[in-house]
Design a protein around this motif. Structure first.
Motif, PDB file in Angstrom:
ATOM      1  N   ASN A 105       0.823  -1.217   0.000  1.00 35.97           N
ATOM      2  CA  ASN A 105       0.000   0.000   0.000  1.00 35.97           C
ATOM      3  C   ASN A 105       0.854   1.263   0.000  1.00 35.97           C
ATOM      4  O   ASN A 105       0.515   2.261  -0.651  1.00 35.97           O
ATOM      5  N   GLU A 106       1.983   1.219   0.700  1.00 38.17           N
ATOM      6  CA  GLU A 106       2.900   2.366   0.690  1.00 38.17           C
ATOM      7  C   GLU A 106       3.496   2.558  -0.700  1.00 38.17           C
ATOM      8  O   GLU A 106       3.635   3.693  -1.178  1.00 38.17           O
ATOM      9  N   PHE A 107       3.845   1.439  -1.334  1.00 36.34           N
ATOM     10  CA  PHE A 107       4.386   1.498  -2.692  1.00 36.34           C
ATOM     11  C   PHE A 107       3.359   2.079  -3.660  1.00 36.34           C
ATOM     12  O   PHE A 107       3.679   2.938  -4.486  1.00 36.34           O
ATOM     13  N   LEU A 108       2.115   1.626  -3.558  1.00 35.64           N
ATOM     14  CA  LEU A 108       1.058   2.120  -4.439  1.00 35.64           C
ATOM     15  C   LEU A 108       0.826   3.610  -4.223  1.00 35.64           C
ATOM     16  O   LEU A 108       0.632   4.361  -5.190  1.00 35.64           O
ATOM     17  N   SER A 109       0.883   4.047  -2.988  1.00 34.85           N
ATOM     18  CA  SER A 109       0.725   5.475  -2.692  1.00 34.85           C
ATOM     19  C   SER A 109       1.863   6.277  -3.317  1.00 34.85           C
ATOM     20  O   SER A 109       1.654   7.386  -3.836  1.00 34.85           O
ATOM     21  N   TYR A 110       3.052   5.716  -3.278  1.00 31.48           N
ATOM     22  CA  TYR A 110       4.210   6.387  -3.877  1.00 31.48           C
ATOM     23  C   TYR A 110       4.004   6.520  -5.394  1.00 31.48           C
ATOM     24  O   TYR A 110       4.266   7.576  -5.983  1.00 31.48           O
ATOM     25  N   CYS A 111       3.519   5.441  -6.029  1.00 32.07           N
ATOM     26  CA  CYS A 111       3.276   5.469  -7.478  1.00 32.07           C
ATOM     27  C   CYS A 111       2.260   6.549  -7.837  1.00 32.07           C
ATOM     28  O   CYS A 111       2.457   7.321  -8.786  1.00 32.07           O
ATOM     29  N   LYS A 112       1.183   6.605  -7.083  1.00 31.63           N
ATOM     30  CA  LYS A 112       0.129   7.579  -7.369  1.00 31.63           C
ATOM     31  C   LYS A 112       0.615   9.009  -7.125  1.00 31.63           C
ATOM     32  O   LYS A 112       0.240   9.934  -7.845  1.00 31.63           O
ATOM     33  N   LYS A 113       1.470   9.174  -6.127  1.00 29.61           N
ATOM     34  CA  LYS A 113       1.989  10.496  -5.790  1.00 29.61           C
ATOM     35  C   LYS A 113       2.836  11.074  -6.919  1.00 29.61           C
ATOM     36  O   LYS A 113       2.800  12.285  -7.182  1.00 29.61           O
ATOM     37  N   HIS A 114       3.585  10.201  -7.608  1.00 28.97           N
ATOM     38  CA  HIS A 114       4.557  10.697  -8.585  1.00 28.97           C
ATOM     39  C   HIS A 114       4.202  10.399 -10.042  1.00 28.97           C
ATOM     40  O   HIS A 114       4.993  10.704 -10.936  1.00 28.97           O
ATOM     41  N   LYS A 115       3.034   9.832 -10.284  1.00 24.01           N
ATOM     42  CA  LYS A 115       2.737   9.395 -11.649  1.00 24.01           C
ATOM     43  C   LYS A 115       2.696  10.541 -12.663  1.00 24.01           C
ATOM     44  O   LYS A 115       2.996  10.342 -13.834  1.00 24.01           O
ATOM     45  N   MET A 116       2.368  11.753 -12.217  1.00 24.50           N
ATOM     46  CA  MET A 116       2.290  12.876 -13.148  1.00 24.50           C
ATOM     47  C   MET A 116       3.664  13.302 -13.655  1.00 24.50           C
ATOM     48  O   MET A 116       3.765  13.980 -14.679  1.00 24.50           O
ATOM     49  N   GLU A 117       4.721  12.880 -12.968  1.00 27.93           N
ATOM     50  CA  GLU A 117       6.077  13.202 -13.409  1.00 27.93           C
ATOM     51  C   GLU A 117       6.596  12.192 -14.427  1.00 27.93           C
ATOM     52  O   GLU A 117       7.615  12.423 -15.071  1.00 27.93           O
ATOM     53  N   LEU A 118       5.888  11.064 -14.545  1.00 30.50           N
ATOM     54  CA  LEU A 118       6.396   9.926 -15.292  1.00 30.50           C
ATOM     55  C   LEU A 118       5.471   9.541 -16.433  1.00 30.50           C
ATOM     56  O   LEU A 118       4.403  10.119 -16.614  1.00 30.50           O
ATOM     57  N   ASP A 119       5.887   8.544 -17.182  1.00 33.53           N
ATOM     58  CA  ASP A 119       4.969   7.879 -18.089  1.00 33.53           C
ATOM     59  C   ASP A 119       4.028   7.063 -17.202  1.00 33.53           C
ATOM     60  O   ASP A 119       4.450   6.125 -16.530  1.00 33.53           O
ATOM     61  N   ASP A 120       2.765   7.454 -17.171  1.00 37.75           N
ATOM     62  CA  ASP A 120       1.833   6.837 -16.216  1.00 37.75           C
ATOM     63  C   ASP A 120       0.978   5.733 -16.834  1.00 37.75           C
ATOM     64  O   ASP A 120      -0.074   5.376 -16.293  1.00 37.75           O
ATOM     65  N   SER A 121       1.436   5.161 -17.941  1.00 38.59           N
ATOM     66  CA  SER A 121       0.648   4.168 -18.670  1.00 38.59           C
ATOM     67  C   SER A 121       0.169   3.020 -17.793  1.00 38.59           C
ATOM     68  O   SER A 121      -0.917   2.478 -18.005  1.00 38.59           O
ATOM     69  N   PHE A 122       0.979   2.622 -16.810  1.00 36.98           N
ATOM     70  CA  PHE A 122       0.619   1.491 -15.951  1.00 36.98           C
ATOM     71  C   PHE A 122       0.556   1.894 -14.480  1.00 36.98           C
ATOM     72  O   PHE A 122       0.799   1.088 -13.599  1.00 36.98           O
ATOM     73  N   LEU A 123       0.193   3.155 -14.254  1.00 34.84           N
ATOM     74  CA  LEU A 123       0.101   3.663 -12.891  1.00 34.84           C
ATOM     75  C   LEU A 123      -1.305   4.150 -12.549  1.00 34.84           C
ATOM     76  O   LEU A 123      -1.505   4.822 -11.544  1.00 34.84           O
ATOM     77  N   TYR A 124      -2.264   3.799 -13.397  1.00 35.05           N
ATOM     78  CA  TYR A 124      -3.643   4.159 -13.108  1.00 35.05           C
ATOM     79  C   TYR A 124      -4.233   3.229 -12.059  1.00 35.05           C
ATOM     80  O   TYR A 124      -3.722   2.132 -11.812  1.00 35.05           O
ATOM     81  N   GLU A 125      -5.315   3.660 -11.471  1.00 34.29           N
ATOM     82  CA  GLU A 125      -5.971   2.894 -10.402  1.00 34.29           C
ATOM     83  C   GLU A 125      -6.250   1.460 -10.824  1.00 34.29           C
ATOM     84  O   GLU A 125      -5.972   0.505 -10.086  1.00 34.29           O
ATOM     85  N   GLU A 126      -6.789   1.294 -12.034  1.00 32.21           N
ATOM     86  CA  GLU A 126      -7.134  -0.058 -12.486  1.00 32.21           C
ATOM     87  C   GLU A 126      -5.904  -0.924 -12.731  1.00 32.21           C
ATOM     88  O   GLU A 126      -5.964  -2.156 -12.651  1.00 32.21           O
ATOM     89  N   ASP A 127      -4.757  -0.284 -13.026  1.00 31.68           N
ATOM     90  CA  ASP A 127      -3.517  -1.034 -13.237  1.00 31.68           C
ATOM     91  C   ASP A 127      -2.918  -1.492 -11.915  1.00 31.68           C
ATOM     92  O   ASP A 127      -2.227  -2.509 -11.863  1.00 31.68           O
ATOM     93  N   LEU A 128      -3.179  -0.728 -10.873  1.00 36.64           N
ATOM     94  CA  LEU A 128      -2.532  -0.990  -9.588  1.00 36.64           C
ATOM     95  C   LEU A 128      -3.397  -1.765  -8.598  1.00 36.64           C
ATOM     96  O   LEU A 128      -2.887  -2.302  -7.620  1.00 36.64           O
ATOM     97  N   GLN A 129      -4.685  -1.840  -8.860  1.00 35.30           N
ATOM     98  CA  GLN A 129      -5.579  -2.404  -7.851  1.00 35.30           C
ATOM     99  C   GLN A 129      -5.317  -3.884  -7.571  1.00 35.30           C
ATOM    100  O   GLN A 129      -5.578  -4.365  -6.461  1.00 35.30           O
TER     101      GLN A 129
END
Length: 300
Positions: free
Chosen positions: A12-36
């Protein structure tokens, strides 16, 4: 700094980190449905970088599914550190490379705007493989199209068209850098039952009874608003250059309009100049540019 393999109790901490920084990155696989349904395992090897307080300040994760293994290449889901330090990236890279047996390269997309990450990629000896552009079309009138005699567009039918879809897509993309690895009917079935699927959005172009083209429209989000994503778009090589791709695109745009999407989005490789020119002619505008960086793995 400490680098450690991600364990279940910190997902859960890792997922929060991904969501926090996805706008800086290529977010193709960082959407909610990709991470759930994300699980750290052999298909998702993941390491985290923590500070002295044990807080995650960096993360690296690869996606190594069957498609990746067949193509002998794996894509990063995330490669990011809050610490602007090449040493952090070096340590994460060393950790993740331990999971690349059987692969020939790993790669990731970096937005042109992320200058720091570009510098780190070059410092880690990544090489530019290709460039890709994101194009968006605002709500505009969709030009009419007319198929030549003997051609018609039919909706994709689950349970019977998976093999047909593969044949067209694989032949059309056989020489397209980054998409050369053939897909399987199982992959198509999974795609057509995913959360972003829109009933009727996947279409097959037929010449008489031969499938010669495919296109898919799926539900997506851009700048916090719903948008229809168009892709893949593929035409058999021997049928290209006849305006059939334009007709398929317009059919998809008409479908998006019928489904009340005010915008559509798609991606195109920079070296596919003919396709990009077509999209621009049809009202799309470039909104983002990314670089695909590859890291060749030694055979040792």
């Amino acid at each position: 700094m400490r680098i450690e393999k991600l364990k279940q109790d910190r997902v859960n901490e890792f997922l929060s980190y991904c969501k926090k920084h996805k706008m800086e990155l290529d977010d193709s696989f960082l959407y909610e449905e990709d991470l759930q349904n994300f699980e750290p395992n052999d298909e998702n090897p993941t390491h985290i970088l923590t500070n002295q307080q044990g807080i995650i300040v960096g993360a690296v994760s690869l996606m190594i599914d069957d498609y990746s293994k067949r193509g002998k290449k794996a894509r990063f889901r995330i490669f990011h550190s809050e610490m602007d330090n090449i040493e952090c990236y070096t340590r994460m890279m060393e950790a993740i490379l331990k999971h690349t047996e059987g692969l020939e390269k790993v790669y990731l997309f970096v937005p042109f705007t992320n200058i720091k990450l570009v510098e780190f990629m070059e410092g880690l000896k990544f090489e530019v493989e290709r460039y890709s552009f994101v194009l968006v079309r605002e709500e505009l009138e969709v030009p009419a199209f007319r198929l030549p005699p003997g051609y018609d567009i039919r909706p994709f039918h689950s349970g019977s068209d998976e093999e047909t879809w593969c044949e067209v897509r694989n032949a059309g993309f056989a020489k397209l850098q980054g998409s050369e690895t053939p897909i399987t009917p199982e992959m198509v079935q999974k795609m057509m039952t995913s959360e972003d699927h829109i009933e009727g959005g996947s279409m097959i172009l037929y010449h008489q009874n031969r499938a010669v083209g495919v296109i898919r429209g799926s539900d997506d989000e851009y700048e916090n608003s719903p948008i229809m994503n168009i892709g893949p778009i593929a035409i058999l090589p021997e049928y290209q250059g006849q305006g059939l791709g334009r007709s398929l695109l317009r059919a998809s745009l008409q479908f998006a309009k019928e489904k009340s999407y005010s915008k559509t989005i798609l991606c195109v490789n920079a070296d596919n100049e003919r396709a990009k020119a077509l999209y621009i002619q049809e009202g799309f505008e470039q909104v983002e540019a990314v670089t695909c960086y590859k890291y060749e793995l030694s055979e040792e």
